[in-house]
Design a protein around this motif. Structure first.
Motif, PDB file in Angstrom:
ATOM      1  N   CYS A  39       0.834  -1.207   0.000  1.00  0.00           N
ATOM      2  CA  CYS A  39       0.000   0.000   0.000  1.00  0.00           C
ATOM      3  C   CYS A  39       0.868   1.255   0.000  1.00  0.00           C
ATOM      4  N   ASP A  42       2.704   1.938  -3.184  1.00  0.00           N
ATOM      5  CA  ASP A  42       1.841   2.005  -4.360  1.00  0.00           C
ATOM      6  C   ASP A  42       2.282   0.983  -5.413  1.00  0.00           C
ATOM      7  N   ALA A  58      -4.212  -1.269  -7.512  1.00  0.00           N
ATOM      8  CA  ALA A  58      -3.269  -0.790  -6.505  1.00  0.00           C
ATOM      9  C   ALA A  58      -3.976  -0.877  -5.155  1.00  0.00           C
ATOM     10  N   TRP A  60      -4.937   0.518  -1.811  1.00  0.00           N
ATOM     11  CA  TRP A  60      -4.945   1.874  -1.250  1.00  0.00           C
ATOM     12  C   TRP A  60      -5.299   1.906   0.224  1.00  0.00           C
ATOM     13  N   LYS A  72      -7.830   0.205  -5.594  1.00  0.00           N
ATOM     14  CA  LYS A  72      -8.361   1.029  -6.677  1.00  0.00           C
ATOM     15  C   LYS A  72      -8.043   0.306  -7.978  1.00  0.00           C
ATOM     16  N   GLU A  74      -7.164   0.157 -11.732  1.00  0.00           N
ATOM     17  CA  GLU A  74      -6.422   1.043 -12.623  1.00  0.00           C
ATOM     18  C   GLU A  74      -7.003   1.134 -14.023  1.00  0.00           C
TER      19      GLU A  74
END
Length: 132
Positions: A39, A42, A58, A60, A72, A74
């Motif tokens: 996290c 990233d 990713a 988060w 999230k 991409e």
């Protein structure tokens, strides 16, 4: 090896004492530490089913109180819909000379603030596999 080669490997989750056991991280502190590093840094991850659809995400948020991970998404892809029907979904990422891979359970897809998101249960173990 390029990120695009980060594919979930077909690991037998039921193999608790077999050939995969030596790669397993189960200690809660080490497990949460590895997830928080993904996290914080990233680190791009691939979510998918071995031999099936994949999706770049990713991490988060690591919510250790509710035992959930929040990703999230991409890309806007058909893979998101395809993965919602997969019974065996994994996440995989390269971190230096290791590949981290973990099974995803309690998978939920949604939209927040116009963006696609994915949330899952925190895994009970992670595999740390040396790069080949």
């Amino acid at each position: 090896m390029a990120f695009v080669d980060t594919q979930p490997a077909p690991i037998n989750r039921g193999d608790t004492a077999g050939e995969w056991a030596r790669f397993r991280i189960r200690h809660p502190g080490k497990l949460l530490g590895a997830l928080r590093d993904l996290c914080r840094n990233d680190t791009p991850l691939v979510v998918g089913a071995p031999g099936g659809a994949t999706l770049q995400v990713a991490l988060w948020a690591v919510d250790d109180v509710n035992r959930r991970l929040h990703f999230k998404v991409e890309t806007d892809s058909q893979a998101l819909t395809d993965l919602s029907y997969e019974p065996d979904v994994w996440a995989a990422a390269y971190v230096e000379d290791d590949k981290l891979q973990f099974a995803l359970a309690g998978v939920k897809f949604g939209v927040e603030q116009g963006r696609q998101v994915l949330s899952t249960d925190i895994p009970d173990h992670i595999y740390r596999l040396p790069r080949r």
